[in-house]
Scaffold this active site. Structure first.
Site, PDB file in Angstrom:
ATOM      1  N   CYS A  19      33.530  28.378  44.702  1.00  0.00           N
ATOM      2  CA  CYS A  19      32.107  28.467  44.678  1.00  0.00           C
ATOM      3  C   CYS A  19      31.201  27.560  45.564  1.00  0.00           C
ATOM      4  O   CYS A  19      31.410  26.402  44.889  1.00  0.00           O
ATOM      5  CB  CYS A  19      31.707  28.200  42.352  1.00  0.00           C
ATOM      6  N   GLU A  79      52.178  31.120  33.140  1.00  0.00           N
ATOM      7  CA  GLU A  79      51.094  30.540  33.018  1.00  0.00           C
ATOM      8  C   GLU A  79      50.853  29.070  32.442  1.00  0.00           C
ATOM      9  O   GLU A  79      51.727  28.955  31.101  1.00  0.00           O
ATOM     10  CB  GLU A  79      49.704  31.147  31.755  1.00  0.00           C
ATOM     11  N   GLY A  89      41.507  35.869  37.731  1.00  0.00           N
ATOM     12  CA  GLY A  89      42.142  37.181  38.540  1.00  0.00           C
ATOM     13  C   GLY A  89      43.204  37.742  38.056  1.00  0.00           C
ATOM     14  O   GLY A  89      43.502  38.310  37.613  1.00  0.00           O
ATOM     15  N   CYS A 132      27.086  34.125  44.265  1.00  0.00           N
ATOM     16  CA  CYS A 132      26.553  32.692  43.489  1.00  0.00           C
ATOM     17  C   CYS A 132      25.242  32.069  43.257  1.00  0.00           C
ATOM     18  O   CYS A 132      24.774  32.208  43.263  1.00  0.00           O
ATOM     19  CB  CYS A 132      26.908  31.315  44.641  1.00  0.00           C
TER      20      CYS A 132
HETATM   21  P1  FAD Z   1      41.744  30.329  38.097  1.00  0.00           P
HETATM   22  O1  FAD Z   1      40.401  30.649  37.467  1.00  0.00           O
HETATM   23  O2  FAD Z   1      41.250  28.693  38.766  1.00  0.00           O
HETATM   24  O3  FAD Z   1      43.083  30.107  37.157  1.00  0.00           O
HETATM   25  C1  FAD Z   1      44.212  30.442  38.414  1.00  0.00           C
HETATM   26  C2  FAD Z   1      45.350  30.244  36.528  1.00  0.00           C
HETATM   27  O4  FAD Z   1      46.201  29.734  37.474  1.00  0.00           O
HETATM   28  C3  FAD Z   1      45.197  29.355  36.143  1.00  0.00           C
HETATM   29  O5  FAD Z   1      44.968  28.929  35.254  1.00  0.00           O
HETATM   30  C4  FAD Z   1      46.345  28.049  36.567  1.00  0.00           C
HETATM   31  O6  FAD Z   1      46.513  26.963  35.319  1.00  0.00           O
HETATM   32  C5  FAD Z   1      47.440  28.602  36.855  1.00  0.00           C
HETATM   33  N1  FAD Z   1      48.156  28.507  37.533  1.00  0.00           N
HETATM   34  C6  FAD Z   1      47.959  27.209  38.820  1.00  0.00           C
HETATM   35  N2  FAD Z   1      49.236  26.679  38.836  1.00  0.00           N
HETATM   36  C7  FAD Z   1      49.883  27.297  38.467  1.00  0.00           C
HETATM   37  C8  FAD Z   1      51.539  27.812  38.621  1.00  0.00           C
HETATM   38  N3  FAD Z   1      52.190  26.865  39.427  1.00  0.00           N
HETATM   39  N4  FAD Z   1      51.804  28.701  38.216  1.00  0.00           N
HETATM   40  C9  FAD Z   1      51.432  29.226  37.469  1.00  0.00           C
HETATM   41  N5  FAD Z   1      50.798  29.139  36.883  1.00  0.00           N
HETATM   42  C10 FAD Z   1      49.548  28.213  37.836  1.00  0.00           C
HETATM   43  N6  FAD Z   1      32.152  31.378  40.361  1.00  0.00           N
HETATM   44  C11 FAD Z   1      30.983  32.637  40.285  1.00  0.00           C
HETATM   45  O7  FAD Z   1      31.366  33.702  40.663  1.00  0.00           O
HETATM   46  N7  FAD Z   1      30.141  31.457  39.448  1.00  0.00           N
HETATM   47  C12 FAD Z   1      29.496  30.623  39.489  1.00  0.00           C
HETATM   48  O8  FAD Z   1      28.594  30.311  39.138  1.00  0.00           O
HETATM   49  C13 FAD Z   1      31.325  29.799  39.464  1.00  0.00           C
HETATM   50  N8  FAD Z   1      30.452  28.752  39.265  1.00  0.00           N
HETATM   51  C14 FAD Z   1      31.743  27.461  39.721  1.00  0.00           C
HETATM   52  C15 FAD Z   1      31.489  25.971  39.512  1.00  0.00           C
HETATM   53  C16 FAD Z   1      32.890  25.501  39.090  1.00  0.00           C
HETATM   54  C17 FAD Z   1      32.049  24.187  39.433  1.00  0.00           C
HETATM   55  C18 FAD Z   1      33.848  25.806  39.533  1.00  0.00           C
HETATM   56  C19 FAD Z   1      34.485  24.576  39.592  1.00  0.00           C
HETATM   57  C20 FAD Z   1      33.490  27.476  40.016  1.00  0.00           C
HETATM   58  C21 FAD Z   1      33.296  27.763  39.772  1.00  0.00           C
HETATM   59  N9  FAD Z   1      32.791  29.480  40.038  1.00  0.00           N
HETATM   60  C22 FAD Z   1      31.979  30.160  39.779  1.00  0.00           C
HETATM   61  C23 FAD Z   1      34.448  29.958  40.845  1.00  0.00           C
HETATM   62  C24 FAD Z   1      35.326  30.829  39.909  1.00  0.00           C
HETATM   63  O9  FAD Z   1      35.436  29.717  38.650  1.00  0.00           O
HETATM   64  C25 FAD Z   1      36.874  30.447  40.869  1.00  0.00           C
HETATM   65  O10 FAD Z   1      36.631  32.026  41.389  1.00  0.00           O
HETATM   66  C26 FAD Z   1      37.590  31.905  39.694  1.00  0.00           C
HETATM   67  O11 FAD Z   1      38.018  31.149  38.840  1.00  0.00           O
HETATM   68  C27 FAD Z   1      38.478  32.484  40.244  1.00  0.00           C
HETATM   69  O12 FAD Z   1      39.692  32.690  39.847  1.00  0.00           O
HETATM   70  P2  FAD Z   1      41.178  32.578  39.980  1.00  0.00           P
HETATM   71  O13 FAD Z   1      41.700  33.270  38.816  1.00  0.00           O
HETATM   72  O14 FAD Z   1      41.545  33.384  41.467  1.00  0.00           O
HETATM   73  O15 FAD Z   1      41.123  30.903  39.552  1.00  0.00           O
END
Ligand code: FAD
Ligand code: UQ1
Length: 441
Positions: A192, A64, A43, A371
């Site tokens: 997920c 990050e 995101g 999903c």
């Molecule tokens: P993330 O991509 O997790 O990013 C969060 C970021 O914040 C990380 O880089 C982290 O280092 C950073 N962060 C954490 N704490 C701090 C801090 N204190 N300060 C600064 N930065 C910080 N989704 C699908 O759509 N299809 C699928 O098939 C699917 N399969 C999945 C299978 C598995 C096993 C997993 C684990 C996830 C799957 N997902 C899937 C879900 C998807 O990966 C997540 O929903 C998505 O990555 C969410 O994005 P995000 O940006 O919210 O969080």
């Protein structure tokens, strides 16, 4: 010897710091920006790409800490031996937008009333607009015995959810000889929600391929009262588990692991006094998850469960107009998926720009989540749905059927779509394709 940085903050927001040695007090760096993005995952990276190309060089800071950006949806396939861990990550420096400034540090304290964030290294960031994109926290330590079990080399306990443990899954599958193969779904929000059972189906297929199926008692213990939240797909999945002789225990949660005797303790959530211990030969654990601790400790920013308190339609914070959230750390009640992030990214971007221009946010997120429920080495049910858990399908076919085409989409189409389009701010989810394919334009 302690380092002291004597700092000069210039009016333009550029800062200089002079390092001196020998005393104990520390003056930290102050950074200023138009937009601060906390978290450079799916995101944060996608919206930072959109915003920095709109606002220009240096206006966006991405906070990050991680050196690596993982494509987490690939972890499911790594667990099945279909992809390798090396396929799933890129250096963070290569994926974050070049026009934004990457601060390799983590948020330690949010001060939304002062428009500041303090970092773990002691820096202060002053922002005009804030996007919180920190994802979910994995709480492996909440299950006694689990961290120890996951530390045993070539052990029987594994977990696709962390890059630290994901390689254990296929190793444990290969080592399996005979006994219980148990898969869990925790009593917490998860990212997920289909992933805990995708690995169940892949493992079941692996057992058949490797002629070990007759020795494997396959069990799915889920805290949920249903197999899947959307009935259209749950009906199809019940047929899969029944047809493949997989035992499903609903409302059953993992409480403790005893690695020294290969046993696990489970509890019936409807009758908490009812617990049972079971032997395992293979145990795949989906850990309890929560909002990150640093968010939980900033009361004005979050709901009582610690997720960022945003309007579910606009993704703007309910109290701080200059704050937005995207992805897994948001309290918007969608399933937490990268597909949701894609659909949210354009809503967040457009609404942030509206607010920057003194207007109200008008774009609305419909709760889209997707999903790809991989059911083996060549089949997948592509679940897509909205806030109301109604199917919101892209393709003009019955997506609740297991299909090879959807498996190929998950394995071969999604990774480049993620790396090249989503992370560059160029993929807003399949909404447009859906309308085209259903002739609704
Ligand atoms: P993330 O991509 O997790 O990013 C969060 C970021 O914040 C990380 O880089 C982290 O280092 C950073 N962060 C954490 N704490 C701090 C801090 N204190 N300060 C600064 N930065 C910080 N989704 C699908 O759509 N299809 C699928 O098939 C699917 N399969 C999945 C299978 C598995 C096993 C997993 C684990 C996830 C799957 N997902 C899937 C879900 C998807 O990966 C997540 O929903 C998505 O990555 C969410 O994005 P995000 O940006 O919210 O969080
Ligand atoms: C999607 O947009 C997405 O984010 C990039 C995923 O994560 C990898 C997905 O798994 C899915 C299924 C989608 C939705 C895309 C289409 C073409 C249905």
């Amino acid at each position: 010897m302690n380092a002291v940085r004597i700092q000069v903050v210039l009016r333009s927001g550029v800062h200089n710091s002079i390092r001196a040695f020998g005393t104990t007090s520390v003056t930290n760096d102050i950074h200023r920006c138009k937009v601060l993005v906390v978290g450079g995952g799916a995101g944060g990276c996608s919206v930072a790409a959109k915003l920095s190309s709109k606002l220009g060089q240096g206006k966006v800071i991405i906070l990050e800490p991680s050196e690596r950006h993982y494509y987490q949806p690939m972890f499911t396939l790594i667990g099945g031996g279909i992809k390798s861990l090396e396929d799933s990550f890129r250096p963070m420096s290569k994926v974050l937008p070049a026009l934004a400034k990457w601060l390799k540090d983590s948020a330690a304290k949010f001060e939304p009333e002062k428009n500041t964030v303090l970092t773990a290294n002691g820096d202060k960031i002053e922002y005009e607009f804030l996007l919180v994109a920190m994802g979910l926290q994995l709480n492996y330590d909440k299950i006694p015995g689990l961290v120890d079990a996951l530390a045993i080399p070539k052990g029987k306990v594994c977990s696709n959810y962390s890059p630290k443990y994901v390689n254990r899954t296929f190793e444990a599958l290969k080592a399996f000889r005979t006994g219980n193969a148990i898969f869990t779904f925790p009593n917490s929000p998860v990212k997920c929600p289909g992933a805990p059972q995708k690995i169940l189906y892949i493992a079941e297929h692996y057992m058949r391929k490797s002629k070990k199926r007759q020795n494997a008692n396959m069990v799915y213990n889920t805290s949920l009262p249903v197999l899947f939240g959307v009935k259209h797909y749950a009906d199809a999945l019940w047929k899969v588990v029944e047809g493949r002789n997989i035992k499903v225990n609903l409302r059953t949660t993992l409480v403790e692991v005893y690695p020294e005797r290969n046993q696990a303790l489970f509890q019936n959530l409807d009758k908490p006094e009812e617990t049972f211990t079971t032997d395992y030969e293979f145990l795949h654990v989906t850990p309890p998850m929560s909002a990150p601790d640093v968010l939980k400790s900033c009361e004005p920013l979050v709901t009582e469960t610690g997720f960022v308190d945003v309007n579910k339609d606009t993704l703007q914070h309910v109290r701080f107009e200059n704050v937005f959230a995207i992805g897994d750390c948001s309290a918007s009640p969608n399933s937490k998926t990268a597909a949701s992030v894609a659909a949210q990214s354009q809503v967040v971007y457009k609404n942030m720009v509206s607010v920057m221009n003194g207007h109200k946010p008008t774009r609305v997120f419909d709760g889209y989540a997707s999903c790809p429920l991989v059911t083996g080495y060549n089949s997948c049910i592509l679940a897509e749905f909205d806030y109301n858990l109604n199917p919101l399908e892209t393709f003009p076919v019955d997506q609740s059927k297991e299909r090879y085409s959807m498996f190929l989409m998950k394995k071969d189409v999604m990774p480049p779509l993620y790396w090249h389009l989503l992370l560059n701010g160029l993929w807003n989810g399949p909404g447009l394709a859906r309308k085209l394919m259903h002739f609704k334009l």
